[in-house]
Design a protein around this motif. Structure first.
Motif, PDB file in Angstrom:
ATOM      1  N   ASP A  85      44.930  41.686   0.444  1.00 31.91           N
ATOM      2  CA  ASP A  85      45.444  41.005   1.624  1.00 31.91           C
ATOM      3  C   ASP A  85      46.456  41.731   2.267  1.00 31.91           C
ATOM      4  O   ASP A  85      46.478  41.789   3.422  1.00 31.91           O
ATOM      5  N   TYR A  86      46.993  42.784   1.699  1.00 28.99           N
ATOM      6  CA  TYR A  86      48.007  43.879   2.609  1.00 28.99           C
ATOM      7  C   TYR A  86      46.960  44.571   3.127  1.00 28.99           C
ATOM      8  O   TYR A  86      47.246  45.038   4.286  1.00 28.99           O
ATOM      9  N   TRP A  87      45.779  45.087   2.656  1.00 32.33           N
ATOM     10  CA  TRP A  87      44.799  45.932   3.260  1.00 32.33           C
ATOM     11  C   TRP A  87      44.440  45.201   4.695  1.00 32.33           C
ATOM     12  O   TRP A  87      44.122  45.646   5.543  1.00 32.33           O
ATOM     13  N   GLN A  88      43.916  44.169   4.515  1.00 34.60           N
ATOM     14  CA  GLN A  88      43.583  43.100   5.409  1.00 34.60           C
ATOM     15  C   GLN A  88      44.514  43.055   6.467  1.00 34.60           C
ATOM     16  O   GLN A  88      44.313  43.059   7.685  1.00 34.60           O
ATOM     17  N   PHE A  89      45.954  42.915   6.157  1.00 32.41           N
ATOM     18  CA  PHE A  89      46.761  42.732   7.107  1.00 32.41           C
ATOM     19  C   PHE A  89      46.952  43.791   8.196  1.00 32.41           C
ATOM     20  O   PHE A  89      46.877  43.768   9.349  1.00 32.41           O
ATOM     21  N   ASN A 144      41.739  34.804   8.957  1.00 34.90           N
ATOM     22  CA  ASN A 144      41.581  36.338   9.214  1.00 34.90           C
ATOM     23  C   ASN A 144      41.452  37.047   7.997  1.00 34.90           C
ATOM     24  O   ASN A 144      42.117  38.257   7.852  1.00 34.90           O
ATOM     25  N   ASP A 145      41.192  36.326   6.588  1.00 35.80           N
ATOM     26  CA  ASP A 145      41.168  37.052   5.230  1.00 35.80           C
ATOM     27  C   ASP A 145      42.229  37.226   4.693  1.00 35.80           C
ATOM     28  O   ASP A 145      42.314  37.854   3.804  1.00 35.80           O
ATOM     29  N   ALA A 146      43.337  36.548   5.257  1.00 37.27           N
ATOM     30  CA  ALA A 146      44.759  36.845   4.788  1.00 37.27           C
ATOM     31  C   ALA A 146      45.081  35.128   4.121  1.00 37.27           C
ATOM     32  O   ALA A 146      45.157  34.537   5.120  1.00 37.27           O
ATOM     33  N   ALA A 147      45.648  35.459   3.029  1.00 37.51           N
ATOM     34  CA  ALA A 147      46.131  33.880   2.454  1.00 37.51           C
ATOM     35  C   ALA A 147      47.208  33.369   3.094  1.00 37.51           C
ATOM     36  O   ALA A 147      48.196  33.930   3.633  1.00 37.51           O
ATOM     37  N   GLY A 193      37.835  37.509  20.238  1.00 28.52           N
ATOM     38  CA  GLY A 193      37.627  36.302  20.783  1.00 28.52           C
ATOM     39  C   GLY A 193      37.812  35.063  19.751  1.00 28.52           C
ATOM     40  O   GLY A 193      37.447  33.767  20.083  1.00 28.52           O
ATOM     41  N   ALA A 194      37.839  35.224  18.407  1.00 27.82           N
ATOM     42  CA  ALA A 194      37.853  34.171  17.668  1.00 27.82           C
ATOM     43  C   ALA A 194      38.673  34.576  16.243  1.00 27.82           C
ATOM     44  O   ALA A 194      39.032  35.778  15.914  1.00 27.82           O
ATOM     45  N   ALA A 195      39.236  33.487  15.720  1.00 31.10           N
ATOM     46  CA  ALA A 195      40.169  33.721  14.390  1.00 31.10           C
ATOM     47  C   ALA A 195      39.125  33.006  13.406  1.00 31.10           C
ATOM     48  O   ALA A 195      38.654  31.828  13.613  1.00 31.10           O
ATOM     49  N   LYS A 196      39.157  33.784  12.296  1.00 31.61           N
ATOM     50  CA  LYS A 196      38.343  33.284  11.224  1.00 31.61           C
ATOM     51  C   LYS A 196      39.363  32.551  10.327  1.00 31.61           C
ATOM     52  O   LYS A 196      40.122  33.007   9.732  1.00 31.61           O
ATOM     53  N   LEU A 197      38.823  31.052   9.945  1.00 27.80           N
ATOM     54  CA  LEU A 197      39.484  30.217   8.941  1.00 27.80           C
ATOM     55  C   LEU A 197      38.523  30.228   7.831  1.00 27.80           C
ATOM     56  O   LEU A 197      37.181  29.708   8.036  1.00 27.80           O
TER      57      LEU A 197
END
Length: 411
Positions: free
Chosen positions: A256-260, A375-378, A394-398
């Motif tokens: 999750d840190y990497w994804q941030f 966006n892949d973060a908890a 253009g989008a947020a991933k839920l």
């Protein structure tokens, strides 16, 4: 002067760590002349630091990399009061046991960034409870309090903003700047510390400490502040829709840190590479100049390098590989279902719109169980709002778990 020539100040300026310095020329000369001990204080209000503390940690790391002695000061004493700077109300008071637990958690963060030991350039960790808990009130007022003007203290932003809004400022909190200033004087006497550093909101307190060293002991002391850091979209660094980005792995996993960091806004990549990695500045400038699709490669470098500093190279590379496999094996973003919403929009409403849940109560339970990702973060806060700043291309991933995903588009 044309610019600082000591390695520490020159690199600190080049990488973007410096906001204000009390006396640049004199400090630069002192840094060139020998090893300087400099400290930053961290109150023990939680069992981990978060990304908002990283600039300060990286500044201590730079001190060590350029041959100087960093001092991490734990606020075991000042945490019992609470820093009123730019807060609307007093912090909850913690007991000694909670402070000790928090201090132990924070220590693990520093072990990742600094080399501790007894050598001239080795970092040391101190706790201001060692001297603050032993203070006698009347002698403290006579020896230290007489050097402070209440008139001037009332003009400090940390005090003035609270009073201007007619919000309560306790006498306990009002004492905080005296104790922070005394920390500097006490460490200068006992450990030869001559430099105090901190965020831009600490400028008034730092200047008070510099002046107290001069008034009590006729001693030379210096102060540096770092800039208040916001993202390109204006969000305070370390604050996300999913909550604070903590540095301890049990709060935020290496993945999750990497994804941030992978989700950094395009306009911030070069700046964050300079601030949050050890990469040479030539490489930072090269990566920061990438545009279009290539900027994603720079973001991956940022994510891997920042994650490696905190969690180790192996964990960072595992996180990068996990992300790569998830992208290659998962559905392409263009093929994911999508919903349109007027942003900002509440998370719970979006989960209902995406048909992930049947009720807001169910949505809250999933958030509490770490079952929802943005966006892949908890996500940890059921009250968060998804804003335009959360959009990526253009989008947020839920996501619900690992298999159900929807793209949220602004409409």
């Amino acid at each position: 002067m044309s610019g600082p020539t000591s390695d520490f100040l020159r690199q600190a300026h080049e990488r973007g760590y410096i906001h204000q310095v009390t006396d640049t020329e004199a400090l630069d000369a002192k840094l060139r002349a020998g090893v300087v001990s400099g400290y930053i204080g961290f109150d023990c209000t939680a069992d981990s630091l978060h990304v908002g503390h990283l600039v300060s940690i990286m500044l201590l790391r730079l001190m060590q990399r350029t041959g100087h002695k960093p001092v991490a000061l734990m606020g075991g004493g000042t945490t019992k009061i609470g820093d009123p700077s730019f807060r609307d109300e007093a912090r909850p008071l913690l007991d000694d046991a909670a402070i000790e637990r928090n201090k132990a958690g924070i220590r693990r963060v520093f072990d990742a960034f600094l080399r501790f030991g007894d050598g001239p350039g080795d970092a040391i960790m101190l706790d201001n409870a060692a001297w603050l808990d032993e203070l006698r009130y009347i002698p403290f007022l006579r020896d230290v309090g007489r050097h402070f003007s209440v008139n001037r203290m009332l003009t400090m932003d940390s005090v003035k903003l609270r009073l201007d809004r007619e919000q309560n400022l306790s006498f306990l909190e009002f004492n905080y700047m005296l104790l922070q200033s005394y920390d500097f004087a006490a460490m200068r006497r006992a450990y030869g510390v001559t430099l105090q550093m901190g965020g831009s909101d600490q400028w008034g307190n730092i200047v008070m400490g510099v002046e107290l060293c001069r008034r009590m002991d006729g001693a030379e002391a210096f102060g540096i502040t770092t800039p208040l850091l916001t993202t390109a979209s204006g969000i305070k660094m370390g604050k996300t829709a999913a909550g604070a980005v903590w540095l301890n792995a049990e709060r935020v996993s290496p993945y999750d840190y990497w994804q941030f960091w992978r989700n950094t806004e395009d306009a911030d990549v070069g700046r964050f590479l300079a601030l949050f990695t050890d990469l040479p500045m030539d490489e930072v400038r090269r990566l920061g100049a990438l545009a279009g699709a290539e900027v994603n490669e720079a973001k991956k470098v940022l994510a891997t390098e920042a994650c490696a500093l905190l969690h180790g190279r192996a964990a960072a590379e595992r996180a990068a590989e996990t992300a790569r496999l998830a992208f290659e094996q998962g559905e392409a973003a263009a093929s994911l279902p999508s919903i349109t919403a007027s942003l900002p929009a509440g998370l719970l409403d979006l989960l209902l719109a995406a048909d992930f849940v049947k009720s807001k109560g169910e949505a809250r339970r999933l958030v509490a169980q770490s079952g929802i990702r943005l966006n892949d973060a908890a996500v940890t806060d059921p009250a968060l709002e998804v804003t335009p700043a959360d959009l990526r291309d253009g989008a947020a991933k839920l996501s619900l778990g690992r298999k159900r995903h929807v793209l949220v588009r602004a409409g």
